[in-house]
Design a protein around this motif. Structure first.
Motif, mmCIF file in Angstrom:
data_model
loop_
_atom_site.group_PDB
_atom_site.id
_atom_site.type_symbol
_atom_site.label_atom_id
_atom_site.label_comp_id
_atom_site.label_asym_id
_atom_site.label_seq_id
_atom_site.Cartn_x
_atom_site.Cartn_y
_atom_site.Cartn_z
ATOM 1 N N UNK A 21 0.832 -1.211 0.000
ATOM 2 C CA UNK A 21 0.000 0.000 0.000
ATOM 3 C C UNK A 21 0.865 1.259 0.000
ATOM 4 N N UNK A 22 1.886 1.264 0.840
ATOM 5 C CA UNK A 22 2.756 2.427 0.941
ATOM 6 C C UNK A 22 3.522 2.655 -0.353
ATOM 7 N N UNK A 23 3.982 1.584 -0.969
ATOM 8 C CA UNK A 23 4.704 1.705 -2.241
ATOM 9 C C UNK A 23 3.814 2.317 -3.317
ATOM 10 N N UNK A 28 2.208 7.204 -6.538
ATOM 11 C CA UNK A 28 1.231 8.239 -6.886
ATOM 12 C C UNK A 28 1.747 9.629 -6.530
ATOM 13 N N UNK A 29 2.389 9.755 -5.377
ATOM 14 C CA UNK A 29 2.931 11.049 -4.981
ATOM 15 C C UNK A 29 4.069 11.454 -5.916
ATOM 16 N N UNK A 30 4.901 10.512 -6.280
ATOM 17 C CA UNK A 30 5.997 10.790 -7.213
ATOM 18 C C UNK A 30 5.440 11.303 -8.539
ATOM 19 N N UNK A 34 5.116 15.737 -10.955
ATOM 20 C CA UNK A 34 5.277 16.161 -12.344
ATOM 21 C C UNK A 34 4.052 16.874 -12.905
ATOM 22 N N UNK A 35 3.076 17.169 -12.042
ATOM 23 C CA UNK A 35 1.852 17.815 -12.525
ATOM 24 C C UNK A 35 1.930 19.334 -12.414
ATOM 25 N N UNK A 53 7.291 12.695 1.182
ATOM 26 C CA UNK A 53 7.795 11.659 0.285
ATOM 27 C C UNK A 53 9.040 11.011 0.882
ATOM 28 N N UNK A 54 9.944 11.815 1.402
ATOM 29 C CA UNK A 54 11.167 11.297 2.014
ATOM 30 C C UNK A 54 10.847 10.426 3.228
ATOM 31 N N UNK A 55 9.916 10.881 4.058
ATOM 32 C CA UNK A 55 9.529 10.103 5.242
ATOM 33 C C UNK A 55 8.884 8.783 4.837
ATOM 34 N N UNK A 56 8.069 8.802 3.796
ATOM 35 C CA UNK A 56 7.432 7.579 3.316
ATOM 36 C C UNK A 56 8.476 6.595 2.812
#
Length: 70
Positions: A21-23, A28-30, A34-35, A53-56
């Protein structure tokens, strides 16, 4: 679908599921970075999302280490 490792105990399978799930959320955040929406955000908001993002990613590494001990 989820990858199920049959020899895992239920609490171990939950960690594997959590990693999946986290991956997916990281992917999706990555992609969001780019949007045009992201590019139009205030610097403070973009900075917080990059920190998130870094913490995830760090969280993923911890989950992988836990799974390696199963």
């Amino acid at each position: 679908g989820r990858v199920t490792m049959s020899r895992l105990l239920p609490h171990q399978q939950r960690v594997v599921d959590e990693l999946a799930d986290l991956s997916e959320k990281i992917d999706k955040l990555t992609a969001f970075f780019n949007t045009e929406i992201f590019k139009g955000m205030r610097l403070a908001e973009r900075s917080l999302l990059l920190r998130q993002h870094n913490a995830m990613f760090q969280y993923v590494e911890i989950l992988k280490e836990r799974i390696s001990l199963f």
